[in-house]
Motif scaffolding. Structure first.
Motif, short mmCIF file in Angstrom:
data_model
loop_
_atom_site.label_atom_id
_atom_site.label_comp_id
_atom_site.label_asym_id
_atom_site.label_seq_id
_atom_site.Cartn_x
_atom_site.Cartn_y
_atom_site.Cartn_z
N PRO B 572 0.83 -1.22 0.00
CA PRO B 572 0.00 0.00 0.00
C PRO B 572 0.86 1.27 0.00
O PRO B 572 1.80 1.38 0.77
CB PRO B 572 -0.79 -0.10 1.31
N GLY B 573 0.54 2.17 -0.92
CA GLY B 573 1.27 3.44 -1.00
C GLY B 573 2.56 3.36 -1.78
O GLY B 573 3.24 4.36 -1.97
N MET B 574 2.92 2.16 -2.25
CA MET B 574 4.22 1.99 -2.89
C MET B 574 4.14 2.02 -4.42
O MET B 574 5.03 1.55 -5.11
CB MET B 574 4.85 0.67 -2.46
N GLY B 575 3.03 2.51 -4.95
CA GLY B 575 2.93 2.63 -6.39
C GLY B 575 2.30 1.41 -7.03
O GLY B 575 2.04 0.40 -6.37
N SER B 576 2.04 1.51 -8.33
CA SER B 576 1.28 0.46 -9.00
C SER B 576 1.60 0.49 -10.48
O SER B 576 2.28 1.37 -10.97
CB SER B 576 -0.21 0.71 -8.82
N ALA B 577 1.09 -0.52 -11.19
CA ALA B 577 1.19 -0.53 -12.64
C ALA B 577 -0.08 0.11 -13.22
O ALA B 577 -1.12 0.13 -12.58
CB ALA B 577 1.33 -1.95 -13.13
N ASP B 578 0.05 0.65 -14.43
CA ASP B 578 -1.09 1.28 -15.07
C ASP B 578 -1.43 0.53 -16.35
O ASP B 578 -0.53 0.09 -17.07
CB ASP B 578 -0.77 2.73 -15.44
N GLU B 579 -2.75 0.38 -16.63
CA GLU B 579 -3.15 -0.13 -17.94
C GLU B 579 -4.41 0.60 -18.38
O GLU B 579 -5.10 1.23 -17.58
CB GLU B 579 -3.38 -1.65 -17.89
N PRO B 591 -7.31 4.25 -29.17
CA PRO B 591 -6.62 3.87 -27.93
C PRO B 591 -6.28 5.06 -27.04
O PRO B 591 -6.27 4.93 -25.82
CB PRO B 591 -5.35 3.19 -28.43
N SER B 592 -6.02 6.22 -27.65
CA SER B 592 -5.59 7.34 -26.81
C SER B 592 -6.75 7.90 -25.98
O SER B 592 -6.54 8.68 -25.07
CB SER B 592 -5.00 8.44 -27.68
N PHE B 656 -5.92 -3.41 -21.49
CA PHE B 656 -5.05 -3.47 -22.66
C PHE B 656 -3.60 -3.38 -22.21
O PHE B 656 -3.26 -2.51 -21.41
CB PHE B 656 -5.36 -2.32 -23.63
N ASP B 657 -2.76 -4.28 -22.71
CA ASP B 657 -1.35 -4.18 -22.32
C ASP B 657 -0.65 -3.13 -23.19
O ASP B 657 -1.28 -2.48 -24.03
CB ASP B 657 -0.66 -5.55 -22.40
N ASP B 658 0.66 -2.96 -22.97
CA ASP B 658 1.35 -1.85 -23.63
C ASP B 658 1.46 -2.05 -25.14
O ASP B 658 1.87 -1.14 -25.86
CB ASP B 658 2.73 -1.60 -23.00
N LYS B 659 1.14 -3.25 -25.63
CA LYS B 659 1.13 -3.44 -27.09
C LYS B 659 -0.29 -3.30 -27.63
O LYS B 659 -0.58 -3.74 -28.74
CB LYS B 659 1.72 -4.80 -27.45
N ASN B 660 -1.16 -2.72 -26.80
CA ASN B 660 -2.55 -2.46 -27.20
C ASN B 660 -3.31 -3.75 -27.48
O ASN B 660 -4.21 -3.79 -28.32
CB ASN B 660 -2.57 -1.53 -28.42
N LYS B 661 -2.94 -4.83 -26.79
CA LYS B 661 -3.62 -6.10 -26.97
C LYS B 661 -4.60 -6.28 -25.82
O LYS B 661 -4.23 -6.15 -24.66
CB LYS B 661 -2.59 -7.24 -26.96
#
Lengths: 114, 873
Positions: B572-579, B591-592, B656-661
């Motif tokens: 908690p509070g230590m950041g996260s991944a974004d999608e 996508p944008s 969606f992952d970073d390759k837009n899949k």
């Protein structure tokens, strides 16, 4: 006869050095000699003579010694040092160059200014 | 030349006797008289004329004195002796001034030392002033810190002529392991072989790389840092030649680097960069460059040259299109952006503090100039010129400020020491907070300039007096209104600056308190976290990793004292991944335009471990996250954001992952209370929790709740499953959060200290001015009281000026404070609050303190005995 002539900066030093080149002299003697030789054009105020003498002495161009005056009074005689002689030569050269240049600007023949 | 110099020295040391000149002048005068008498003038007239011709004997004497080399030194030393005597006479007054200046100059020296270390001083290696960091640059955006590929590096190195050295490194975590010694994770760089000769550093023990070490066929070697040698090998010299494993691969230790050597940045292990399968690809960009510029070559010129080479490479290899190069100093590379702005803000803040201190001192000097008027008039009457008096007073001021400065150096040293400790865990190790000649030059300039700054106004005032008036009247009230006007202006200026400083500090403190107050339900002092990194060689896929986690969790929970344990992608509070997210039935083609979410992958039991209440639906069970059972729990805020006014349970979305899949459709099974996962930044994205079966990462955090410190048992448990797996970043959650907030905490404390010093000085300033004004109006107040003025009338009379000054100061300060809040809120790391209410709180505080400082001397005035007051003076 002008009572005072504005001397160019540094000219007084030149006059003193030239005067002392002949023989050692005391302050009063220097003023008298300059006045006499310049036909009363230059009357050195005492207020500027002594600071100039001290300046030259501090620069090592003249040296002072106590001696006896012509009327046997104790007086301080100034004499040119070797460095002073060299300084005098270079100042005379500068002066010659300057005055001939001024002469040229004023349209006189070079000989006329000498 | 030499003779002239010797004469100069002789007269510098030896003075001529005054009597000599007097004798000479007397002789001259007598000769002059004698000449005139000889010309027929009567002796008495001759004497008179000669005296007139001669002019002032005193002047001539002084003129002669002035021809002496170094004559001014005598005058200055005379002034200096006078200044010291005056400082010692007014001992308490001088002490107050020195203390004020010690604070002002000390803080400035401290901050300049920091700024110098962070923004100016070269990297502490030989030739550090020519050492540069070389990186790729995106020509179409501002991003100028990109890695480059090995083939690019070879081209640059072969073609560039700007560099004496050009080396490259790639960094990764390095796990050091060997039988019978638990594994530790360190910072590892693989580097081209010349890096140690580039920074001219030899090994402390053993050797560094030889060219042969960089051949793929040679035996793998590793050089370890001094800290590794001390911590892991207890400083044993037998470590050289020892066989170890680095990230599971064998290597032998060949050298130990000297203490403090961590080049380029906090490195613990160095290995040669060996040919690897991907290394020769143009688009495999993993290298960072370091170089020594040839003497006389600027980093701009080097960058231009590299850009040219980059252009040629790009025309040959389309993969490199749009890439340039950037050559920057370490400071520019690492401490650009917000760090630079904050340090410059700090410098500005202490500059303000010094200005306030100078204003204080100027006010003290002004009030004393009243008492010194007699002294100054006597000196003027005795022939001292105004310039001489001003000069003497300025020498006194510079003496005072230099004394203050020297005391302040001690203060600066302790401040630097504190800052050094406070930032030791988060700053690059090459930033050394030490003083150098630049700092001492700055310090000396501060001492002299602040002395002149606070001295000039009072000195001009003191020297501008009407001698006759002062000597005749003998009263204290000659200065009149001009002095009062000046000191009022100084007080107004002090309050304005203090308000600005307090606002800055307030913003930091407010932001820090805001951050510390998040997630109140989490018992942060009961939770321990550590990260695990499962290497790809041993944990090939998601299943292998999940299998490991599934074995680990029951063992963690069975540690004595542990009440809950779970695994999550981020504590908690230590950041996260974004999608990016897409809701079912609401497709977004572009996508944008898709919204972003933050997500945390977690094991069952995570909500219980961090005590996050579930408000609706259910927690994850063992089948959630398996194929076709994809599930998610949303925070209340996320649910309201995506399905406002509807029941979100059972709704579906996909990521969606970073390759837009797109991933599989995920069903919402529960709603939790709101939680802050990201302490940095401001625009927090909606938070979504998913089961770790869905997103089985190789780098996860263990989150364990236990009253006692479970770290040792956690490490044993992990290594009972895999003895080459270290526990990374082990911390109590409370400390981990504190570390996240170091920026706000450290700079909050710094700016708060500056602002409080400023407030103290401004209060002392207004107190002194009011007290002095009251003191010089004692008789008037006595008359008023005798005529029947009430206490309230007197209080108002005395305080009125002070209240005006505070009011004007606050108004001016407010004008400056609003832009400051905008500037601070726009800092790129975005952790500073832009709430303008801070300004009003600090303005109110400052007003209260200021009014109190006025009230103290005013209260004394109301207690005056009218009889004694009227007889005063």
């Amino acid at each position: 006869m002008p009572t005072s002539t504005d001397l160019l900066q540094g000219t007084l030093d030149l006059l003193i050095l030239q005067t002392l080149a002949l023989e050692p002299m005391h302050g009063w003697g220097i003023t008298q000699r300059i006045q006499q030789v310049s036909k009363d054009v230059f009357q050195i105020g005492q207020g500027s003579l002594y600071p100039a003498l001290y300046r030259l002495e501090y620069k090592g161009w003249i040296k002072a010694e106590w001696g006896n005056s012509e009327n046997n009074r104790r007086a301080k005689f100034y004499a040119l040092t070797a460095a002073g002689r060299k300084q005098l030569r270079s100042e005379v050269e500068t002066w010659d160059r300057l005055s001939s240049a001024v002469g040229l600007v004023l349209g006189r023949a070079v000989e006329a200014s000498q | 030349m030499i003779a002239e110099f010797l004469t100069w020295i002789r007269f510098l040391i030896f003075r001529k006797k005054h009597s000599e000149l007097d004798d000479e002048l007397r002789f001259h005068l007598e000769q002059s008289i004698a000449a005139k008498v000889a010309a027929g003038v009567s002796p008495s007239d001759a004497r008179r004329q000669s005296m007139i011709e001669f002019g002032g004997i005193e002047t001539a004497r002084e003129q002669c004195d002035r021809q002496r080399p170094g004559w001014w030194a005598g005058i200055i030393s005379q002034d200096a002796r006078y200044a010291i005597r005056s400082i010692l006479t007014h001992r308490w007054f001088s002490a107050a001034i020195v203390a004020t200046l010690a604070l002002g100059i000390g803080l400035n020296t401290m901050v300049f030392t920091l700024v110098n270390a962070v923004l100016l001083k070269p990297y502490p290696v030989p030739n550090g002033d020519r050492l540069v960091s070389i990186a790729g640059r995106n020509l179409s955006s501002d991003d100028r810190s990109l890695p480059f590929s090995y083939p690019d590096f070879q081209d640059y190195k072969a073609q560039a002529s700007s560099f004496e050295f050009f080396e490259a490194v790639t960094s990764e975590p390095g796990v050091l392991s060997e039988p019978g010694n638990p594994p530790d994770q360190y910072q590892l760089v693989r580097t081209t072989a010349g890096i140690f000769s580039m920074v001219r550093t030899k090994a402390f023990l053993g050797r560094t790389f030889l060219p042969a070490d960089a051949q793929s066929a040679s035996a793998p070697v590793v050089v370890i840092g001094y800290n590794v040698w001390q911590e892991r090998y207890a400083g044993l010299t037998g470590v050289i030649g020892r066989q170890v494993r680095v990230n599971g691969q064998p290597a032998s230790i060949i050298g130990v680097m000297p203490k403090g050597f961590r080049f380029p940045d906090n490195v613990d292990l160095w290995m040669p960069l060996l040919p690897m399968p991907n290394l020769d690809k143009r688009d495999s960009r993993t290298l960072w460059g370091y170089g020594i510029l040839k003497p006389g070559v600027t980093s701009q010129r080097a960058a231009t040259e590299l850009d040219g080479i980059a252009g040629r490479i790009a025309s040959q290899f389309p993969a490199n299109k749009g890439l340039g190069m950037s050559v920057l100093t370490f400071q520019q590379r690492v401490n650009g952006g917000p760090i630079r702005i904050v340090f410059l803000l700090m410098l500005a803040a202490v500059g303000f503090v010094l200005l306030i201190a100078c204003a204080d001192v100027a006010n003290m000097m002004l009030s004393r100039s009243l008492n010194r008027q007699r002294e100054m008039s006597i000196r003027t009457a005795l022939g001292a010129s105004r310039w001489r008096i001003v000069r003497q007073l300025l020498i006194e001021s510079v003496f005072l400020s230099t004394l203050g400065g020297i005391l302040g150096l001690g203060l600066a040293a302790s401040g630097i020491h504190w800052f050094d400790l406070a930032t030791s865990t988060i700053r690059p190790t090459w930033i050394l907070f030490t003083m150098n000649y630049t700092v001492f030059g700055y310090f000396a300039a501060l001492c002299i300039l602040s002395g002149l700054l606070f001295g000039i106004l009072p000195a001009l005032r003191s020297s501008k007096i009407n001698v006759v008036d002062v000597l005749k009247e003998g009263t204290l009230n000659v200065t009149g209104h001009r002095g009062a006007w000046l000191s009022s202006a100084l007080v107004v200026f002090q309050f304005a600056l203090t308000l600005v400083l307090l606002t800055g500090a307030g913003i930091f403190v407010r932001s820090l308190l805001d951050r510390l107050a998040v997630n109140p339900f989490i018992p942060a002092d009961q939770i321990t976290t550590a990260r695990l990194h499962l290497p790809e060689e041993r944990y090939k896929d998601n299943d292998a990793r999940i299998h490991f986690y599934d074995q680990l969790l029951p063992r963690l929970r069975s540690i004595a004292g542990v009440s809950h344990a779970a695994i999550a992608s981020g504590a908690p509070g230590m950041g996260s991944a974004d999608e990016q997210i897409e809701l079912e039935h609401f497709p977004i083609a572009n996508p944008s335009e898709r919204p972003w979410i933050s997500f945390v992958a977690q094991s069952p039991g995570y909500f219980d471990t961090i005590h996050l209440p579930l408000q609706q639906g259910r927690d994850f069970n063992q089948t959630d996250g398996a194929s076709n059972h994809e599930a998610a729990v949303l925070t209340r805020a996320a649910a309201t954001r995506f399905w406002p006014g509807e029941n979100p349970i059972g709704r579906r979305f996909r990521l969606f992952d970073d390759k837009n899949k797109p991933g599989p459709w995920i069903t919402v099974i529960g709603i939790s209370a709101n939680m802050v996962q990201e302490l940095q930044g401001r625009d927090h994205k909606p938070l979504v929790f998913v089961p770790y079966r869905q997103e089985g990462w190789d780098n996860m955090a263990l989150v364990v709740e236990s009253a006692a410190d479970p770290l040792q048992s956690m490490r044993k448990t992990v290594q009972s499953l895999d003895n080459e797996l270290p526990l990374n970043e082990p911390l109590r959650l409370k400390d981990a959060i504190a570390e996240q907030l170091w920026f706000l905490r450290v700079f909050g404390e710094v700016f708060l200290a500056f602002a409080l010093v400023a407030m103290l000085m401004a209060s002392v300033g207004i107190y002194a001015v009011i007290a002095h004004a009251t003191g010089s109006r004692t008789r008037e107040i006595g008359v008023r009281v005798a005529l029947g003025a009430s206490r309230r009338n007197i209080l108002f009379l005395v305080m009125r000026r002070g209240l005006w000054q505070i009011g004007c100061g606050l108004a001016l300060g407010l004008i400056a404070a609003f832009p400051l809040t905008h500037l601070m809120a726009s800092l790129p790391n975005g952790s500073l609050s832009s709430d303008p209410s801070v300004i009003f709180v600090v303005a109110f505080t400052l007003a209260t303190v200021g009014v109190f400082a006025c009230w103290l001397p005013a209260r004394r005035a109301t207690g005056l005995d009218p009889i004694r007051a009227i007889r005063y003076e």
